[in-house]
Design a protein around this motif. Structure first.
Motif, PDB file in Angstrom:
ATOM      1  N   LEU A  87       0.827  -1.203   0.000  1.00  0.00           N
ATOM      2  CA  LEU A  87       0.000   0.000   0.000  1.00  0.00           C
ATOM      3  C   LEU A  87       0.859   1.249   0.000  1.00  0.00           C
ATOM      4  CD1 LEU A  87      -2.637  -1.051   2.695  1.00  0.00           C
ATOM      5  CD2 LEU A  87      -3.026  -0.877   0.229  1.00  0.00           C
ATOM      6  N   SER A  88       0.496   2.195  -0.832  1.00  0.00           N
ATOM      7  CA  SER A  88       1.158   3.499  -0.885  1.00  0.00           C
ATOM      8  C   SER A  88       0.191   4.468  -1.549  1.00  0.00           C
ATOM      9  CB  SER A  88       2.466   3.436  -1.679  1.00  0.00           C
ATOM     10  OG  SER A  88       2.210   3.218  -3.060  1.00  0.00           O
ATOM     11  N   ALA A  89       0.529   5.739  -1.496  1.00  0.00           N
ATOM     12  CA  ALA A  89      -0.307   6.725  -2.175  1.00  0.00           C
ATOM     13  C   ALA A  89      -0.374   6.429  -3.671  1.00  0.00           C
ATOM     14  CB  ALA A  89       0.239   8.129  -1.916  1.00  0.00           C
ATOM     15  N   ASN A  90       0.752   6.069  -4.254  1.00  0.00           N
ATOM     16  CA  ASN A  90       0.779   5.800  -5.692  1.00  0.00           C
ATOM     17  C   ASN A  90      -0.037   4.572  -6.068  1.00  0.00           C
ATOM     18  OD1 ASN A  90       2.427   8.013  -6.129  1.00  0.00           O
ATOM     19  ND2 ASN A  90       4.319   6.839  -6.018  1.00  0.00           N
ATOM     20  N   SER A  91       0.071   3.494  -5.270  1.00  0.00           N
ATOM     21  CA  SER A  91      -0.672   2.282  -5.598  1.00  0.00           C
ATOM     22  C   SER A  91      -2.173   2.503  -5.453  1.00  0.00           C
ATOM     23  CB  SER A  91      -0.212   1.122  -4.713  1.00  0.00           C
ATOM     24  OG  SER A  91      -0.592   1.312  -3.364  1.00  0.00           O
ATOM     25  N   LEU A  92      -2.589   3.276  -4.455  1.00  0.00           N
ATOM     26  CA  LEU A  92      -4.009   3.554  -4.278  1.00  0.00           C
ATOM     27  C   LEU A  92      -4.538   4.477  -5.372  1.00  0.00           C
ATOM     28  CD1 LEU A  92      -4.106   3.966  -0.409  1.00  0.00           C
ATOM     29  CD2 LEU A  92      -4.970   2.043  -1.749  1.00  0.00           C
ATOM     30  N   ARG A  93      -3.711   5.408  -5.820  1.00  0.00           N
ATOM     31  CA  ARG A  93      -4.116   6.283  -6.925  1.00  0.00           C
ATOM     32  C   ARG A  93      -4.340   5.453  -8.198  1.00  0.00           C
ATOM     33  NH1 ARG A  93      -0.103   9.274  -6.853  1.00  0.00           N
ATOM     34  NH2 ARG A  93      -0.866  11.081  -5.670  1.00  0.00           N
ATOM     35  N   ARG A  94      -3.455   4.503  -8.471  1.00  0.00           N
ATOM     36  CA  ARG A  94      -3.610   3.650  -9.651  1.00  0.00           C
ATOM     37  C   ARG A  94      -4.869   2.780  -9.533  1.00  0.00           C
ATOM     38  NH1 ARG A  94       2.154   3.597  -9.339  1.00  0.00           N
ATOM     39  NH2 ARG A  94       2.141   1.784  -7.936  1.00  0.00           N
ATOM     40  N   LEU A  95      -5.142   2.284  -8.339  1.00  0.00           N
ATOM     41  CA  LEU A  95      -6.339   1.478  -8.128  1.00  0.00           C
ATOM     42  C   LEU A  95      -7.601   2.283  -8.440  1.00  0.00           C
ATOM     43  CD1 LEU A  95      -7.933  -0.954  -6.989  1.00  0.00           C
ATOM     44  CD2 LEU A  95      -7.612   0.033  -4.712  1.00  0.00           C
ATOM     45  N   LEU A  96      -7.674   3.499  -7.923  1.00  0.00           N
ATOM     46  CA  LEU A  96      -8.852   4.330  -8.155  1.00  0.00           C
ATOM     47  C   LEU A  96      -8.974   4.740  -9.619  1.00  0.00           C
ATOM     48  CD1 LEU A  96      -8.897   6.572  -4.961  1.00  0.00           C
ATOM     49  CD2 LEU A  96     -10.149   4.460  -5.412  1.00  0.00           C
ATOM     50  N   ARG A  97      -7.845   4.944 -10.280  1.00  0.00           N
ATOM     51  CA  ARG A  97      -7.888   5.261 -11.701  1.00  0.00           C
ATOM     52  C   ARG A  97      -8.488   4.101 -12.487  1.00  0.00           C
ATOM     53  NH1 ARG A  97      -9.421   8.609 -14.527  1.00  0.00           N
ATOM     54  NH2 ARG A  97      -8.246  10.107 -13.267  1.00  0.00           N
ATOM     55  N   ASP A  98      -8.166   2.861 -12.100  1.00  0.00           N
ATOM     56  CA  ASP A  98      -8.763   1.705 -12.769  1.00  0.00           C
ATOM     57  C   ASP A  98     -10.256   1.609 -12.471  1.00  0.00           C
ATOM     58  OD1 ASP A  98      -6.456   1.006 -14.006  1.00  0.00           O
ATOM     59  OD2 ASP A  98      -6.028  -0.765 -12.794  1.00  0.00           O
ATOM     60  N   PHE A  99     -10.644   1.961 -11.247  1.00  0.00           N
ATOM     61  CA  PHE A  99     -12.083   2.016 -10.944  1.00  0.00           C
ATOM     62  C   PHE A  99     -12.806   2.911 -11.954  1.00  0.00           C
ATOM     63  CE2 PHE A  99     -12.257   1.111  -6.047  1.00  0.00           C
ATOM     64  CZ  PHE A  99     -11.757  -0.166  -6.274  1.00  0.00           C
ATOM     65  N   LEU A 100     -12.249   4.105 -12.162  1.00  0.00           N
ATOM     66  CA  LEU A 100     -12.910   5.082 -13.027  1.00  0.00           C
ATOM     67  C   LEU A 100     -12.817   4.693 -14.499  1.00  0.00           C
ATOM     68  CD1 LEU A 100     -11.945   8.463 -11.311  1.00  0.00           C
ATOM     69  CD2 LEU A 100     -14.078   7.159 -11.139  1.00  0.00           C
ATOM     70  N   ASP A 101     -11.675   4.176 -14.919  1.00  0.00           N
ATOM     71  CA  ASP A 101     -11.531   3.771 -16.314  1.00  0.00           C
ATOM     72  C   ASP A 101     -12.525   2.662 -16.673  1.00  0.00           C
ATOM     73  OD1 ASP A 101      -9.557   5.615 -16.697  1.00  0.00           O
ATOM     74  OD2 ASP A 101      -7.895   4.186 -16.542  1.00  0.00           O
ATOM     75  N   SER A 102     -12.798   1.779 -15.720  1.00  0.00           N
ATOM     76  CA  SER A 102     -13.741   0.684 -15.978  1.00  0.00           C
ATOM     77  C   SER A 102     -15.193   1.135 -15.867  1.00  0.00           C
ATOM     78  CB  SER A 102     -13.480  -0.473 -15.001  1.00  0.00           C
ATOM     79  OG  SER A 102     -13.733  -0.084 -13.671  1.00  0.00           O
ATOM     80  N   HIS A 103     -15.411   2.375 -15.426  1.00  0.00           N
ATOM     81  CA  HIS A 103     -16.758   2.957 -15.350  1.00  0.00           C
ATOM     82  C   HIS A 103     -16.776   4.335 -16.031  1.00  0.00           C
ATOM     83  CE1 HIS A 103     -17.011  -0.094 -12.201  1.00  0.00           C
ATOM     84  NE2 HIS A 103     -18.329   0.007 -12.273  1.00  0.00           N
ATOM     85  N   ALA A 104     -16.057   4.423 -17.152  1.00  0.00           N
ATOM     86  CA  ALA A 104     -15.851   5.726 -17.790  1.00  0.00           C
ATOM     87  C   ALA A 104     -17.151   6.409 -18.185  1.00  0.00           C
ATOM     88  CB  ALA A 104     -14.957   5.547 -19.015  1.00  0.00           C
ATOM     89  N   ASP A 105     -18.147   5.637 -18.539  1.00  0.00           N
ATOM     90  CA  ASP A 105     -19.417   6.229 -18.967  1.00  0.00           C
ATOM     91  C   ASP A 105     -20.398   6.428 -17.816  1.00  0.00           C
ATOM     92  OD1 ASP A 105     -19.536   3.483 -18.629  1.00  0.00           O
ATOM     93  OD2 ASP A 105     -21.182   3.233 -20.068  1.00  0.00           O
ATOM     94  N   LEU A 106     -19.993   6.030 -16.596  1.00  0.00           N
ATOM     95  CA  LEU A 106     -20.921   6.068 -15.472  1.00  0.00           C
ATOM     96  C   LEU A 106     -20.460   6.947 -14.313  1.00  0.00           C
ATOM     97  CD1 LEU A 106     -21.774   2.251 -15.177  1.00  0.00           C
ATOM     98  CD2 LEU A 106     -23.003   3.996 -16.491  1.00  0.00           C
ATOM     99  N   SER A 107     -19.143   7.021 -14.098  1.00  0.00           N
ATOM    100  CA  SER A 107     -18.627   7.593 -12.852  1.00  0.00           C
ATOM    101  C   SER A 107     -17.482   8.554 -13.107  1.00  0.00           C
ATOM    102  CB  SER A 107     -18.142   6.472 -11.926  1.00  0.00           C
ATOM    103  OG  SER A 107     -19.126   5.467 -11.765  1.00  0.00           O
TER     104      SER A 107
END
Length: 317
Positions: A87-107
């Motif tokens: 866990l780090s700031a960078n790893s959590l930022r990448r995780l959240l970016r994947d959340f948004l990329d996988s919901h690009a049309d929704l979130s």
């Protein structure tokens, strides 16, 4: 040749994707709570350890006409990211970016909350013994159009001895001394020494109680590594009386001395921690609470401090 049952492609219904909501409306957060999964936490060396955690994962749903999000995508991203690196700031930022990329049309907003116990090996006050101590840790990371924010929370247990109770106990000891040693008469030093070591001499003791410091800090944008141990050390260093692990008699005596030399109300404890965190450049903001679980009362004594103006970090639970 007619197709067999084995080679017929089955099309399964996707209600969340195909159906429209009975009542349209945007949703602030949609996702999953209390996910059980291991996370990797960096140690003092180059290694990392896996610890069990409970996780919440969310995105918003800004499409009022869409029934729901793709929850399985959030889970799979969590599983892949948390197993791959500490866990780090960078790893959590990448995780959240994947959340948004996988919901690009929704979130356009994502959040993850991770709770786990961080075990530290702590040395006894005087003896050569050491023991394990668990510190509850909470990480809350958010990513939206305004940027990325990371909050680190820790809980530290400590002992607090009431200054008022200590003063009242000293008064009773003084009165007992006056009764046992007549005013104006000769005072034998050895007799006083024996009296001080007796239950008759120490007729009253101040009340102490186990207490909790709950501290939440918003990390500066340039901080990548999680300063969990540094934050715990800073809090314990300001309070002086963290609860112990392995304890021999000499450690217990040293602990009694620390309590006697660090009398504090909950207000004192909160101000000590506030002063200790105020100058840490890694901390953009903080909120902290000192809770003394009174042995005198059935209720707790509580004080809250923030960085800067009152309420700057908002009221917290």
């Amino acid at each position: 040749m007619s197709p067999t049952r084995e080679n017929v492609v089955r099309i399964m219904p996707d209600i969340a994707n195909d159906a429209r909501p009975a009542t349209a409306g945007q949703l602030a957060w949609v996702g999953m709570g209390e996910i059980e999964a291991p996370v990797r936490v960096a140690t003092a060396g180059a290694e990392s350890v896996a610890v069990p955690a409970r996780i919440k994962a969310f995105v918003n749903l800004h499409r009022a006409d869409v029934r729901g999000i793709h929850m399985s995508r959030l889970y799979l991203h969590l599983d892949r990211h948390l197993a791959a690196e500490p866990l780090s700031a960078n790893s959590l930022r990448r995780l959240l970016r994947d959340f948004l990329d996988s919901h690009a049309d929704l979130s356009d907003r994502a959040m993850v909350e991770i709770r786990f116990d961080h075990l530290l090996r702590r040395k006894a006050l005087v003896s050569d013994n050491t023991g394990w101590k668990a510190y509850p840790v909470t990480l809350i990371a958010t990513l939206d159009r305004t940027g990325f924010e990371l909050e680190l929370g820790v809980q530290v247990a400590y002992s607090s001895t009431c200054p008022c109770s200590a003063a009242l106990a000293r008064q009773l000891i003084q009165e007992q001394f006056r009764n046992d040693f007549a005013a104006g008469g000769p005072v034998d030093a050895d007799a006083v020494l024996r009296w001080l070591g007796s239950e008759q001499g120490i007729v009253a003791t101040p009340h102490s109680q186990r207490s909790h410091a709950d501290v939440k800090v918003r990390l500066a944008s340039n901080v990548s590594e999680l300063p969990i141990v540094d934050l715990v050390d800073r809090i314990e260093g300001s309070l002086k009386t963290p609860v112990q692990t392995a304890v021999k008699r000499e450690d217990e005596q040293a602990f009694a001395r620390l309590n006697g030399q660090n009398l504090m109300f909950c207000e004192d404890a909160a101000r000590r921690m506030q002063s200790a965190l105020q100058t840490d450049e890694r901390i953009a903001d903080f909120w902290l609470r000192a809770s003394h679980f009174e042995s005198l009362h059935a209720h707790d004594a509580v004080a809250v401090a923030v960085k800067g103006v009152e309420g700057g970090y908002g009221p917290r639970g």
